[in-house]
Design an enzyme around this catalytic site. Structure first.
Site, PDB file in Angstrom:
ATOM      1  N   ASP A  13       0.805  -1.229   0.000  1.00 50.55           N
ATOM      2  CA  ASP A  13       0.000   0.000   0.000  1.00 50.55           C
ATOM      3  C   ASP A  13       0.837   1.278   0.000  1.00 50.55           C
ATOM      4  O   ASP A  13       0.495   2.258   0.667  1.00 50.55           O
ATOM      5  CB  ASP A  13      -0.966   0.018   1.199  1.00 50.55           C
ATOM      6  N   THR A  17       1.172   0.465  -7.836  1.00 52.03           N
ATOM      7  CA  THR A  17       0.354   0.511  -9.047  1.00 52.03           C
ATOM      8  C   THR A  17       0.190   1.939  -9.554  1.00 52.03           C
ATOM      9  O   THR A  17       0.196   2.179 -10.766  1.00 52.03           O
ATOM     10  CB  THR A  17      -1.019  -0.130  -8.798  1.00 52.03           C
ATOM     11  N   LYS A  38       1.942  -8.115 -14.036  1.00 50.85           N
ATOM     12  CA  LYS A  38       1.754  -8.323 -12.595  1.00 50.85           C
ATOM     13  C   LYS A  38       1.778  -9.835 -12.369  1.00 50.85           C
ATOM     14  O   LYS A  38       0.728 -10.495 -12.388  1.00 50.85           O
ATOM     15  CB  LYS A  38       0.423  -7.712 -12.153  1.00 50.85           C
ATOM     16  N   ASP A  55      -5.507  -4.061  -9.509  1.00 50.40           N
ATOM     17  CA  ASP A  55      -4.217  -3.465  -9.862  1.00 50.40           C
ATOM     18  C   ASP A  55      -3.735  -3.977 -11.216  1.00 50.40           C
ATOM     19  O   ASP A  55      -3.229  -3.209 -12.046  1.00 50.40           O
ATOM     20  CB  ASP A  55      -3.174  -3.764  -8.789  1.00 50.40           C
ATOM     21  N   GLY A 117       5.704  -5.795  -8.635  1.00 47.25           N
ATOM     22  CA  GLY A 117       5.756  -6.784  -7.567  1.00 47.25           C
ATOM     23  C   GLY A 117       4.496  -6.791  -6.727  1.00 47.25           C
ATOM     24  O   GLY A 117       3.495  -6.141  -7.035  1.00 47.25           O
ATOM     25  N   ALA A 118       4.571  -7.551  -5.640  1.00 45.49           N
ATOM     26  CA  ALA A 118       3.468  -7.637  -4.674  1.00 45.49           C
ATOM     27  C   ALA A 118       4.048  -7.370  -3.292  1.00 45.49           C
ATOM     28  O   ALA A 118       5.088  -7.932  -2.940  1.00 45.49           O
ATOM     29  CB  ALA A 118       2.821  -9.014  -4.720  1.00 45.49           C
ATOM     30  N   ASN A 176       5.857   8.734  -3.761  1.00 47.39           N
ATOM     31  CA  ASN A 176       4.399   8.776  -3.883  1.00 47.39           C
ATOM     32  C   ASN A 176       3.819   9.265  -2.559  1.00 47.39           C
ATOM     33  O   ASN A 176       3.989   8.611  -1.520  1.00 47.39           O
ATOM     34  CB  ASN A 176       3.846   7.393  -4.221  1.00 47.39           C
ATOM     35  N   TYR A 206      -0.358  13.670  -3.579  1.00 50.89           N
ATOM     36  CA  TYR A 206      -1.558  12.967  -3.113  1.00 50.89           C
ATOM     37  C   TYR A 206      -2.730  13.355  -4.009  1.00 50.89           C
ATOM     38  O   TYR A 206      -3.079  14.529  -4.132  1.00 50.89           O
ATOM     39  CB  TYR A 206      -1.872  13.321  -1.664  1.00 50.89           C
TER      40      TYR A 206
END
Length: 227
Positions: A13, A17, A38, A55, A117-118, A176, A206
């Site tokens: 999180d 993505t 992905k 995603d 990635g994850a 980000n 944001y």
């Protein structure tokens, strides 16, 4: 120019993505044929076409080449948890050779493949293996996404350190802003620019529902094209 690179996050999180979409849009604006890949996604919804991860769908739409969903996301796991837990509960074996075959095919089709990635860098995909092991096998250059929030400095520096210890090239990073209320934002960015031995590709502010927006303008992909 590199033909593929891996998007890693300092944690789950943090906006992998969002950053991936921004990079794909920026590469597309350069006239490059792109594919978003992905390999493993945990947290998918049942549809008439099969299991779909939101995603992965964003990556599919952001790329310039239209490829089948199963080629974008070969392992779409239902449970929104660590991939190794979801795979175990769903009786799925995540095989590196499947990931590699898809990647090789994508490279043949496109100018550049973005591999997202994850979770974080050492996310497990089985009781014994991590996704990062596959990234090492493929020797993929890495772009690190840093979710700017309290604690991100340590997470970013530690992740960058282990990426390099794993013998991989950190070719860039993206800031980000996941929390608009984070204080001392500029000082955090200054520290990351000073301590991360890789170029900053951009800062994504944001933005509510950012995955649905045009984000390419926030990214400079020249360091990737010259890597």
């Amino acid at each position: 120019m590199i033909d593929a690179f891996f998007i890693a996050g300092t944690d789950t999180d943090v906006g992998k993505t969002v950053a991936s979409k921004a990079i794909l849009q920026a590469l597309g604006a350069k006239g490059l044929n792109t594919i978003g890949y992905k390999p493993v996604a945990a947290g998918s919804d049942k549809t008439a076409e099969g299991w779909r991860n939101s995603d992965a769908l964003h990556l599919q739409k952001a790329a310039t080449l239209d490829i089948a969903y199963d080629d974008v996301n070969p392992y779409a796991l239902e449970l929104p948890t660590s991939p190794h837990i979801a795979a175990k509960h769903e009786h799925v074996e995540i095989k590196y050779e499947v990931l590699s075959e898809k990647l090789a095919h994508h490279k043949e089709q496109s100018d550049i493949v973005l591999v997202e990635g994850a979770g974080g860098w050492r996310v497990p995909v089985s009781d014994t293996d991590s996704l990062s092991t596959w990234v090492q096998q493929e020797q993929l250059p890495v772009v690190l996404v840093v979710g700017i929030k309290l604690g991100c400095l340590s997470h970013a520096l530690l992740t960058a350190e282990i990426i390099k210890a794993d013998g991989l090239n950190l070719v860039g990073w993206v800031a980000n802003r996941v929390n608009p209320g984070t204080e001392h934002y500029a000082e955090i960015i200054d520290m990351l620019e000073d301590r991360l031995d890789a170029p900053k590709l951009g800062e994504i502010p944001y933005i509510p529902s950012a995955k649905r927006k045009d984000l390419g303008k926030f990214i400079n992909v020249e360091p990737l094209l010259n890597a």
